[in-house]
Design a protein around this motif. Structure first.
Motif, PDB file in Angstrom:
ATOM      1  N   ARG A  24       0.935  -1.177   0.112  1.00  0.00           N
ATOM      2  CA  ARG A  24       0.148  -0.116  -0.061  1.00  0.00           C
ATOM      3  C   ARG A  24       0.971   1.369   0.069  1.00  0.00           C
ATOM      4  O   ARG A  24       0.517   2.148  -0.668  1.00  0.00           O
ATOM      5  CB  ARG A  24      -0.897  -0.013   1.331  1.00  0.00           C
ATOM      6  N   LEU A  25       1.972   1.181   0.644  1.00  0.00           N
ATOM      7  CA  LEU A  25       2.881   2.129   0.502  1.00  0.00           C
ATOM      8  C   LEU A  25       3.720   2.484  -0.421  1.00  0.00           C
ATOM      9  O   LEU A  25       3.876   3.746  -0.863  1.00  0.00           O
ATOM     10  CB  LEU A  25       3.615   2.156   2.041  1.00  0.00           C
ATOM     11  N   GLY A  28       1.211   4.153  -2.832  1.00  0.00           N
ATOM     12  CA  GLY A  28       0.968   5.773  -2.555  1.00  0.00           C
ATOM     13  C   GLY A  28       2.115   6.336  -3.158  1.00  0.00           C
ATOM     14  O   GLY A  28       2.257   7.535  -3.339  1.00  0.00           O
ATOM     15  N   GLN A  67      -1.149   6.090   3.714  1.00  0.00           N
ATOM     16  CA  GLN A  67      -1.988   5.664   2.294  1.00  0.00           C
ATOM     17  C   GLN A  67      -2.857   7.007   2.022  1.00  0.00           C
ATOM     18  O   GLN A  67      -2.767   7.491   0.879  1.00  0.00           O
ATOM     19  CB  GLN A  67      -2.347   4.456   2.185  1.00  0.00           C
TER      20      GLN A  67
END
Length: 202
Positions: A24-25, A28, A67
């Motif tokens: 997720r990071l 982003g 995020q």
């Protein structure tokens, strides 16, 4: 990976959390200018602060906070410019580095958490700013506050060598072994205390 490992060692979001949630990071990180891995590491630092000082109840919520900071900043770029004179756009069509945007937000709000909802980052995104605002205020605001925030980010972004990872992992495993041995000794003692009175009559 080494940066996430270091963050997992020194922070509240652990290595196994990053293993599950790190994608997720990384996703982003792609909307910011500059090196994607460095931006992911910065978002990882944001997650750690959200977990430790921003009110995120779980590691998953902390990662989601980082995020959402990224996605909501992109979504509300126009409003940030018109209402706060915060220009998040870089010259290459992407957004400025996450730490640059964060510091400008703190400068404009002066670390006042009552103003955070106006930035339109949502409840989750605000957890990053809540934690960072505390660090900013404790640093005295202005330049001192900004330096304190940079220091917090740097602490979590610091890379760790493969040798250090091995040493720290061995230390953790040794502690686990120690706890296991203690538990087994306690179990044997308790079993012995229950069996001995039963065996004596025999």
């Amino acid at each position: 990976v080494r940066i996430f490992t270091q963050q997992g060692i020194v922070g509240g979001v652990e290595v196994n959390d990053f293993a599950k949630l790190g994608s997720r990071l990384r996703a982003g990180a792609g909307i910011f200018t500059g090196d994607k891995q460095e931006n992911a590491a910065t978002l990882g630092a944001f997650a750690q602060v959200a977990r430790q000082q921003g009110g995120a109840a779980t590691p998953a919520e902390a990662v989601m906070a980082a995020q959402r900071f990224a996605s909501s900043t992109q979504q509300h770029a126009g409003k940030l410019k018109s209402d706060f004179d915060i220009d998040v756009k870089a010259g290459d069509g992407l957004m400025k580095k996450p730490e640059e945007i964060l510091l400008e937000m703190l400068e404009k709000t002066k670390g006042d958490v009552t103003l955070l909802p106006d930035l339109k980052l949502g409840e989750r995104g605000n957890r990053v700013l809540t934690g960072m605002s505390q660090i900013y205020r404790e640093g005295g605001g202005a330049k001192g506050g900004a330096d304190a925030v940079r220091g917090a980010i740097k602490k979590y972004r610091q890379q760790i060598s493969a040798e250090e990872i091995e040493v720290k992992n061995k230390k953790r495993l040794a502690e686990v072994d120690k706890q296991l041995n203690t538990a087994m000794t306690k179990l044997r003692t308790e079993v012995g205390q229950k069996l001995v009175p039963q065996l004596i009559p025999l």
